[in-house]
Motif scaffolding. Structure first.
Motif, mmCIF file in Angstrom:
data_model
loop_
_atom_site.group_PDB
_atom_site.id
_atom_site.type_symbol
_atom_site.label_atom_id
_atom_site.label_comp_id
_atom_site.label_asym_id
_atom_site.label_seq_id
_atom_site.Cartn_x
_atom_site.Cartn_y
_atom_site.Cartn_z
ATOM 1 N N VAL A 79 0.824 -1.205 0.000
ATOM 2 C CA VAL A 79 0.000 0.000 0.000
ATOM 3 C C VAL A 79 0.858 1.254 0.000
ATOM 4 C CG1 VAL A 79 -1.766 1.301 1.262
ATOM 5 C CG2 VAL A 79 -1.869 -1.205 1.183
ATOM 6 N N ARG A 80 1.747 1.390 0.985
ATOM 7 C CA ARG A 80 2.580 2.590 1.081
ATOM 8 C C ARG A 80 3.677 2.365 2.108
ATOM 9 N NH1 ARG A 80 1.069 6.565 5.252
ATOM 10 N NH2 ARG A 80 -0.602 5.762 6.594
ATOM 11 N N SER A 81 4.550 3.367 2.274
ATOM 12 C CA SER A 81 5.613 3.328 3.271
ATOM 13 C C SER A 81 5.521 4.553 4.166
ATOM 14 C CB SER A 81 6.989 3.283 2.598
ATOM 15 O OG SER A 81 7.148 2.109 1.840
ATOM 16 N N ILE A 82 5.853 4.367 5.448
ATOM 17 C CA ILE A 82 5.854 5.451 6.421
ATOM 18 C C ILE A 82 7.284 5.607 6.933
ATOM 19 C CG2 ILE A 82 4.901 6.289 8.594
ATOM 20 C CD1 ILE A 82 2.553 4.355 8.169
ATOM 21 N N PRO A 83 7.911 6.773 6.758
ATOM 22 C CA PRO A 83 9.308 6.932 7.180
ATOM 23 C C PRO A 83 9.447 7.155 8.682
ATOM 24 C CG PRO A 83 8.530 8.935 6.127
ATOM 25 C CD PRO A 83 7.422 7.949 6.021
ATOM 26 N N PHE A 84 10.530 6.603 9.254
ATOM 27 C CA PHE A 84 10.893 6.815 10.634
ATOM 28 C C PHE A 84 12.376 7.194 10.691
ATOM 29 C CE2 PHE A 84 7.000 4.539 11.238
ATOM 30 C CZ PHE A 84 6.518 4.933 12.477
ATOM 31 N N LYS A 85 12.923 7.283 11.901
ATOM 32 C CA LYS A 85 14.291 7.776 12.058
ATOM 33 C C LYS A 85 15.264 6.735 12.596
ATOM 34 C CE LYS A 85 12.574 12.435 13.095
ATOM 35 N NZ LYS A 85 12.468 13.486 14.127
ATOM 36 N N SER A 86 14.811 5.863 13.493
ATOM 37 C CA SER A 86 15.736 4.989 14.209
ATOM 38 C C SER A 86 16.088 3.747 13.400
ATOM 39 C CB SER A 86 15.101 4.559 15.546
ATOM 40 O OG SER A 86 13.987 3.728 15.305
ATOM 41 N N THR A 87 17.081 3.016 13.898
ATOM 42 C CA THR A 87 17.360 1.692 13.369
ATOM 43 C C THR A 87 16.401 0.731 14.048
ATOM 44 O OG1 THR A 87 19.689 2.249 13.073
ATOM 45 C CG2 THR A 87 19.115 -0.092 13.093
ATOM 46 N N PRO A 88 15.404 0.204 13.348
ATOM 47 C CA PRO A 88 14.252 -0.412 14.011
ATOM 48 C C PRO A 88 14.554 -1.786 14.599
ATOM 49 C CG PRO A 88 14.045 -0.602 11.644
ATOM 50 C CD PRO A 88 15.269 0.228 11.890
ATOM 51 N N LEU A 89 13.796 -2.096 15.663
ATOM 52 C CA LEU A 89 13.872 -3.399 16.302
ATOM 53 C C LEU A 89 12.481 -4.012 16.422
ATOM 54 C CD1 LEU A 89 15.648 -5.481 17.861
ATOM 55 C CD2 LEU A 89 15.084 -4.210 19.938
ATOM 56 N N ARG A 90 11.523 -3.256 16.984
ATOM 57 C CA ARG A 90 10.165 -3.750 17.173
ATOM 58 C C ARG A 90 9.150 -2.682 16.779
ATOM 59 N NH1 ARG A 90 9.111 -7.719 20.741
ATOM 60 N NH2 ARG A 90 7.101 -7.657 19.675
ATOM 61 N N ILE A 91 7.957 -3.136 16.430
ATOM 62 C CA ILE A 91 6.859 -2.234 16.089
ATOM 63 C C ILE A 91 5.599 -2.682 16.814
ATOM 64 C CG2 ILE A 91 6.275 -3.543 13.995
ATOM 65 C CD1 ILE A 91 5.377 -0.912 12.748
ATOM 66 N N PHE A 92 4.805 -1.704 17.285
ATOM 67 C CA PHE A 92 3.554 -1.969 17.985
ATOM 68 C C PHE A 92 2.511 -0.955 17.513
ATOM 69 C CE2 PHE A 92 7.175 -2.758 20.799
ATOM 70 C CZ PHE A 92 7.008 -4.108 21.087
ATOM 71 N N GLN A 93 1.250 -1.290 17.726
ATOM 72 C CA GLN A 93 0.179 -0.328 17.494
ATOM 73 C C GLN A 93 -0.481 -0.004 18.811
ATOM 74 O OE1 GLN A 93 -2.860 -1.371 14.629
ATOM 75 N NE2 GLN A 93 -3.988 0.539 14.964
ATOM 76 N N ASP A 94 -0.529 1.292 19.120
ATOM 77 C CA ASP A 94 -1.179 1.777 20.326
ATOM 78 C C ASP A 94 -2.340 2.676 19.881
ATOM 79 O OD1 ASP A 94 -1.108 2.315 23.364
ATOM 80 O OD2 ASP A 94 -1.072 4.340 22.515
ATOM 81 N N GLY A 95 -3.527 2.096 19.743
ATOM 82 C CA GLY A 95 -4.672 2.860 19.273
ATOM 83 C C GLY A 95 -4.435 3.411 17.879
ATOM 84 N N GLU A 96 -4.464 4.725 17.733
ATOM 85 C CA GLU A 96 -4.270 5.365 16.432
ATOM 86 C C GLU A 96 -2.808 5.700 16.156
ATOM 87 O OE1 GLU A 96 -5.549 9.767 18.216
ATOM 88 O OE2 GLU A 96 -6.477 8.992 16.404
ATOM 89 N N TYR A 97 -1.905 5.180 16.969
ATOM 90 C CA TYR A 97 -0.472 5.449 16.788
ATOM 91 C C TYR A 97 0.285 4.160 16.467
ATOM 92 C CZ TYR A 97 -1.252 10.031 18.930
ATOM 93 O OH TYR A 97 -1.697 11.292 19.208
ATOM 94 N N LEU A 98 1.313 4.305 15.646
ATOM 95 C CA LEU A 98 2.330 3.276 15.501
ATOM 96 C C LEU A 98 3.495 3.647 16.408
ATOM 97 C CD1 LEU A 98 2.678 2.320 11.716
ATOM 98 C CD2 LEU A 98 1.706 0.963 13.577
ATOM 99 N N ILE A 99 4.008 2.666 17.134
ATOM 100 C CA ILE A 99 5.153 2.868 18.018
ATOM 101 C C ILE A 99 6.310 2.049 17.471
ATOM 102 C CG2 ILE A 99 6.005 2.780 20.372
ATOM 103 C CD1 ILE A 99 3.560 4.551 20.084
ATOM 104 N N LEU A 100 7.400 2.715 17.161
ATOM 105 C CA LEU A 100 8.597 2.038 16.669
ATOM 106 C C LEU A 100 9.685 2.137 17.731
ATOM 107 C CD1 LEU A 100 9.761 0.642 14.071
ATOM 108 C CD2 LEU A 100 10.887 2.814 13.626
ATOM 109 N N VAL A 101 10.249 1.002 18.109
ATOM 110 C CA VAL A 101 11.319 0.961 19.103
ATOM 111 C C VAL A 101 12.564 0.428 18.419
ATOM 112 C CG1 VAL A 101 12.047 0.093 21.355
ATOM 113 C CG2 VAL A 101 9.617 0.524 20.905
ATOM 114 N N GLY A 102 13.648 1.182 18.530
ATOM 115 C CA GLY A 102 14.880 0.762 17.872
ATOM 116 C C GLY A 102 16.090 1.421 18.494
ATOM 117 N N ARG A 103 17.190 1.299 17.818
ATOM 118 C CA ARG A 103 18.423 1.909 18.297
ATOM 119 C C ARG A 103 18.573 3.309 17.706
ATOM 120 N NH1 ARG A 103 19.609 -3.576 18.100
ATOM 121 N NH2 ARG A 103 20.510 -4.347 20.049
ATOM 122 N N SER A 104 19.069 4.206 18.524
ATOM 123 C CA SER A 104 19.248 5.581 18.081
ATOM 124 C C SER A 104 20.244 5.632 16.929
ATOM 125 C CB SER A 104 19.751 6.447 19.236
ATOM 126 O OG SER A 104 20.202 7.703 18.760
#
Length: 457
Positions: free
Chosen positions: A418-443
Motif C-alpha cells: 500500500v505505502r511506506s511510512i518513514p521513521f528515524k531509528s534503526t528499528p527493532l520492534r513495532i507496535f500499534q497503540d490505538g491510532e499510533y504506531l510505536i517504533l522501538v529501535g536503536r538511536s
C-alpha cells in the motif's frame, strides 16, 4: 558534428528536467509528455521543521497564476485545465496550499510543518488553456521521538498500561516508557535475564506483572509496586506467554519438547515449584534447540517455534476453555526454509502466519503459499504486526545503506503493498497503540541508546 552536439545538448536539457532531490517523488504513472513538468521544484527542510519549496519562474504572456496543491495519503495527480479550480471534484483529499498571480513569487513555505501522515505537494503554473507542473514533493512524516540509555535486546508493549518495557540484557537493566506522556518512567538495574528467552507480561489481581525467565528460575516483577518475586520451577524453560483471559502461564522447554500450563494462582510462595495444569509433549527433529511461544489472536490457539541453523520446527496447538488440555493442530519440520522467531506474525483470523525478513506466507495447513512482493529487493524486515482492525500488515524495515527507515504497509488478506511510512531509528520492534504506531529501535546517533518513536496513523 555540430548537429550531434546540439542533439546531445537537447537530450541533456530533457534529462535535467527529470532530475529531482531525494525528497521529490516521481508520479506512479507520469505522462509521457515531459513538457508537463517544466517547473524544476526544490525542497529544503528548515530548522523549525517546515519545508520551503522553490521553483523556476514562468515567463510567458499566457501566465495566469501559480497553485501549490497538497494531498494527504497519496501523490497529487496531474490536473488538466479548469479542474484545478474545483479540487474536490478531482479528489476529496486535495487542498489548495497557495495561490498567487505574481509570476516572480516562486517559493512557498508550508504552514502545517512536518505532517503526521504521508503528504505530497505539487506546484502548478496555470496558463491560458493549459496547466504545467512540477513533480511531487513528499513531506517527511512527523514523529515524536524520545531516547533512553538502554541497549534494547527485548521489547514488550503493554496495552492495558500503554507502556513499553525494554530489556537491556547485556547490562542487566529494565526500562519502562510511558506512551501517553511520551516520557521514560524508570530504569531498574541488576535484573538477571536469560539471553535466549523472551520476557512476557500478564495481569494478576488487577496489577501488571513481568515474567523474566533465567534458566531454572522465574522472576515476577510487579510493575505497580516494583517488587520482584522469584520462583524456582522444576525445569529450565525456553519460552513463555501469559494467557490473560485464563490467568495461565504457558511455558515451553526442549529435551524433551514439552508445553506446560500453570495457573498463576499456583505461584503463591517464593521458591515454590510450579504446579502444572496440563502438560503436552511433542516430537521434534531438533537437538539442543531453544523454543519460543506465540499466542494466536483467536480460538484459544498458540504456536511453539524452534529454530536451529537453517532448520525449524513449528507446532500449532490449541487448548480447551478450562486450559487443562492441549491438542496439536498441525506441525511443520522444515529444512532450508527461512522461518524466523522474529519477525513472526500470526494472521488475525488464525488462517496462517508470516515470517522471515523477506515475508514468507504460510497457510493454516503449514504450507508455504507465497511471499511479500517487496517494494525494493534488498529489503529485510526485523519485525511485523497485523493492525488492530485486521486490515493491514505493518512491516518495519531497515535499509542499511540508506538514511531512511520505513514501515511498509500491506493490505490484508491480499498482502498487496500500500505505502511506506518513514521513521528515524534503526528499528527493532513495532507496535500499534490505538491510532499510533510505536517504533522501538536503536538511536541513529548513539547505537547503545533506545529510540521510541510515535506517529499518528
Amino acid at each position: 558534428m555540430k548537429n550531434l552536439n546540439i542533439r546531445t545538448l537537447f537530450l541533456s536539457i530533457i534529462g535535467s528536467l527529470g532530475s529531482y532531490l531525494g525528497c521529490v517523488r516521481t508520479d506512479p504513472t507520469p505522462p509521457t509528455d515531459y513538457l508537463k513538468y517544466p517547473l524544476d521544484v526544490k525542497a529544503v527542510e528548515l530548522p523549525d521543521g517546515s519545508v520551503r519549496l522553490s521553483w523556476n519562474a514562468i515567463k510567458s504572456a499566457d501566465f495566469l497564476e501559480y497553485r501549490v496543491i497538497k494531498n494527504t495519503g497519496d501523490s497529487v495527480p496531474y490536473i488538466e485545465g479548469e479542474a484545478i479550480k474545483t479540487l474536490n471534484k478531482v479528489s476529496p483529499n486535495l487542498e489548495l496550499a497557495k495561490l498567487t498571480e505574481n509570476a516572480d513569487s516562486t517559493f512557498f513555505v508550508d504552514s502545517f510543518s512536518i505532517p503526521a501522515t504521508k503528504t505530497f505537494l505539487r506546484v502548478f503554473a496555470v496558463l491560458k488553456g493549459r496547466n504545467i507542473s512540477s513533480r511531487n514533493v513528499e513531506m517527511s512524516v512527523k514523529t515524536d521521538a524520545k531516547e533512553m540509555l538502554l541497549n534494547p535486546n527485548d521489547v514488550l508493549y503493554i496495552p492495558e498500561d500503554r507502556r513499553i518495557v525494554i530489556a537491556d540484557k547485556v547490562n542487566s537493566k529494565l526500562g519502562i516508557f510511558d506512551i501517553p506522556t511520551n516520557n521514560p518512567l524508570s530504569i531498574t538495574p541488576n535484573i538477571t535475564f536469560n539471553a535466549n528467552t523472551e520476557i512476557a507480561y500478564g495481569r494478576w489481581n488487577n496489577q501488571t506483572e513481568l515474567y523474566i525467565p533465567n534458566n531454572f528460575q522465574l522472576t515476577v516483577r510487579n510493575l505497580n509496586t516494583n517488587v520482584n518475586t522469584t520462583f524456582l520451577p522444576f525445569f529450565a524453560f525456553d519460552g513463555l506467554f501469559y494467557e490473560k483471559t485464563k490467568n495461565v502461564l504457558f511455558t515451553v522447554r526442549s529435551q524433551p519438547a514439552t508445553i506446560l500450563l500453570t495457573s498463576r494462582a499456583a505461584l503463591t510462595n517464593t521458591f515454590n515449584s510450579f504446579s502444572t495444569y496440563a502438560q503436552f509433549t511433542f516430537s521434534t527433529q531438533r537437538v539442543q534447540t531453544l523454543y519460543s511461544l506465540r499466542q494466536a489472536p483467536a480460538n484459544n490457539e498458540a504456536i511453539a517455534l524452534s529454530i536451529t541453523n537453517n532448520n525449524a520446527d513449528v507446532i500449532w496447538f490449541k487448548y480447551d476453555a478450562a486450559v487443562q488440555n492441549v491438542t496439536k493442530v498441525g506441525g511443520l519440520n522444515t529444512f532450508l526454509i527461512n522461518i524466523t522467531k522474529r519477525p513472526f506474525a500470526i494472521a488475525p483470523d488464525n488462517q496462517g502466519f508470516i515470517t522471515s525478513g523477506k515475508g514468507l506466507i504460510f497457510n493454516r495447513n503449514m504450507a508455504l503459499i507465497d511471499s511479500l512482493k517487496l517494494p525494493e529487493p534488498e529489503i529485510r524486515y526485523p519485525d511485523m504486526i497485523f493492525s488492530n482492525d485486521k486490515a493491514f500488515l505493518y512491516a518495519v524495515r531497515n535499509a542499511v545503506e540508506r538514511r531512511e527507515k520505513y514501515v511498509d504497509v500491506y493490505a490484508y488478506p491480499t498482502y498487496k503493498f500500500v505505502r511506506s511510512i518513514p521513521f528515524k531509528s534503526t528499528p527493532l520492534r513495532i507496535f500499534q497503540d490505538g491510532e499510533y504506531l510505536i517504533l522501538v529501535g536503536r538511536s541513529p546517533n548513539t547505537p547503545l541508546k533506545t529510540m521510541i518513536e510515535k506517529v499518528k496513523l
